[in-house]
Design a protein around this motif. Structure first.
Motif, PDB file in Angstrom:
ATOM      1  N   PHE A  94      -2.058  -6.356  -4.579  1.00  0.00           N
ATOM      2  CA  PHE A  94      -3.071  -5.165  -4.683  1.00  0.00           C
ATOM      3  C   PHE A  94      -4.374  -5.569  -4.084  1.00  0.00           C
ATOM      4  CE2 PHE A  94      -6.290  -2.857  -7.087  1.00  0.00           C
ATOM      5  CZ  PHE A  94      -6.231  -1.555  -6.587  1.00  0.00           C
TER       6      PHE A  94
ATOM      7  N   GLU B 133       0.911  -1.224   0.315  1.00  0.00           N
ATOM      8  CA  GLU B 133       0.018   0.016   0.102  1.00  0.00           C
ATOM      9  C   GLU B 133       0.833   1.115   0.072  1.00  0.00           C
ATOM     10  OE1 GLU B 133      -3.779   2.261   2.383  1.00  0.00           O
ATOM     11  OE2 GLU B 133      -2.989   0.319   3.025  1.00  0.00           O
TER      12      GLU B 133
ATOM     13  N   LEU C 125       4.881   0.388 -10.943  1.00  0.00           N
ATOM     14  CA  LEU C 125       3.277   0.148 -10.018  1.00  0.00           C
ATOM     15  C   LEU C 125       3.182  -1.580 -10.602  1.00  0.00           C
ATOM     16  CD1 LEU C 125       1.301   1.305  -8.504  1.00  0.00           C
ATOM     17  CD2 LEU C 125       0.089   2.071 -10.338  1.00  0.00           C
TER      18      LEU C 125
ATOM     19  N   THR D 144      -4.148  -6.013 -13.281  1.00  0.00           N
ATOM     20  CA  THR D 144      -4.133  -5.941 -12.026  1.00  0.00           C
ATOM     21  C   THR D 144      -5.613  -6.436 -11.375  1.00  0.00           C
ATOM     22  OG1 THR D 144      -2.588  -4.219 -11.887  1.00  0.00           O
ATOM     23  CG2 THR D 144      -3.919  -4.483  -9.835  1.00  0.00           C
TER      24      THR D 144
ATOM     25  N   HIS E  32       0.755   7.338  -6.639  1.00  0.00           N
ATOM     26  CA  HIS E  32      -0.253   8.207  -7.148  1.00  0.00           C
ATOM     27  C   HIS E  32      -0.043   9.763  -6.549  1.00  0.00           C
ATOM     28  CE1 HIS E  32      -2.045   4.245  -7.817  1.00  0.00           C
ATOM     29  NE2 HIS E  32      -2.781   4.951  -8.910  1.00  0.00           N
TER      30      HIS E  32
ATOM     31  N   ARG F  72      -7.016  -3.570  -1.487  1.00  0.00           N
ATOM     32  CA  ARG F  72      -7.841  -2.690  -2.338  1.00  0.00           C
ATOM     33  C   ARG F  72      -9.311  -2.478  -1.483  1.00  0.00           C
ATOM     34  NH1 ARG F  72     -11.511  -4.822  -7.243  1.00  0.00           N
ATOM     35  NH2 ARG F  72     -11.751  -2.640  -8.169  1.00  0.00           N
TER      36      ARG F  72
ATOM     37  N   PHE G 233       1.746   1.940  -3.642  1.00  0.00           N
ATOM     38  CA  PHE G 233       0.413   2.472  -4.315  1.00  0.00           C
ATOM     39  C   PHE G 233       0.394   4.079  -4.064  1.00  0.00           C
ATOM     40  CE2 PHE G 233      -4.195   3.110  -4.741  1.00  0.00           C
ATOM     41  CZ  PHE G 233      -4.245   2.411  -5.776  1.00  0.00           C
TER      42      PHE G 233
END
Length: 259
Positions: free
Chosen positions: A94, A29, A86, A224, A36, A98, A32
């Protein structure tokens, strides 16, 4: 307190911005979030450079426009290459966090919508994702009042003596309609004016770069989560696929077969 690297760049505050939602905390995480957040910083810089580009194009300043476009193109290459990072995250990794993302979705990126608006895109869904945030709606509406890159390039061509007309908006809210008359002037410009032709080719480079980023993005999402809906209930891959091959300077593509 004297100015230091740390307090000038707000490093301490910056490193506190990666706040995980997973419980227990999932290792990937952090990646991620950082990816972003980095995208959003680069989006901010592109918007900043677009402001300068519009100003310089409208004033007919060729070389500053070229320099600015080259910077934007280098940023676009960086955005594309970040997808490689990524994609080191597997679907299982992921999906381990999520479910903690709730209604959040990349579709809600205000700054990417601003970039699309400056590229000439206009469609109702741009505001739909931000309907509960009046400030975001205000920002989008203000951005729609600014000249697009294509409008500024048309102003640039007029400064160089070419009789281009103001672009006509597409009734579907996509990019501007093509213009046979403007294409004739573009062909004339490409044959006569090397500097203006270089500017136009850099615009095509950006158009292609944006399409490349969209393609890498959709393939990354597809590998993904497959065909599942995106976070926040967005269409996921189905929506992203519709954005592929969506040129923002269609007249510059149409003239390719005329040489």
């Amino acid at each position: 307190m004297s100015l230091t690297y740390t307090n000038y760049l707000k490093i301490n505050e910056l490193l506190e911005l990666q706040q995980l939602k997973s419980d227990p905390k999932e290792h990937d995480e952090t990646l991620f979030i950082i990816i972003h957040q980095t995208y959003e910083l680069w989006f901010k810089q592109i918007i900043h450079e677009f402001g300068k580009l519009n100003k310089e194009l409208s004033a007919g300043n060729t070389w500053i426009s070229i320099k600015t476009m080259r910077r934007i193109l280098t940023i676009m290459k960086t955005l594309v290459s970040q997808v490689d990072i990524l994609e080191t995250m597997t679907p299982l990794e992921f999906n381990s966090f999520r479910k903690f993302l709730g209604e959040s979705s990349g579709f809600q990126s205000l700054q990417f919508r601003e970039i699309e608006i400056l590229c000439g895109l206009r469609f109702p869904l741009m505001k739909e994702a931000h309907k509960d945030d009046p400030k975001h709606i205000e920002i989008l509406e203000q951005k729609m009042e600014e000249p697009t890159i294509w409008e500024s390039f048309c102003a640039y061509l007029k400064k160089k003596g070419y009789s281009v007309s103001s672009p006509r908006e597409n009734e579907r809210g996509l990019v501007f309609n093509t213009s046979d008359e403007n294409q004739k002037e573009l062909i004339k410009m490409m044959n006569e004016h090397q500097e203006a032709a270089l500017v136009s080719e850099l615009l095509v480079d950006f158009d292609e770069g944006l399409q490349e980023w969209r393609y890498r993005h959709v393939k990354m999402v597809q590998r993904t989560i497959g065909t599942k809906k995106g976070t926040g209930g967005s269409e996921g891959v189905a929506y992203l696929q519709r954005t592929l091959n969506q040129t923002i300077f269609p007249d510059l593509w149409e003239i390719r077969s005329s040489f």
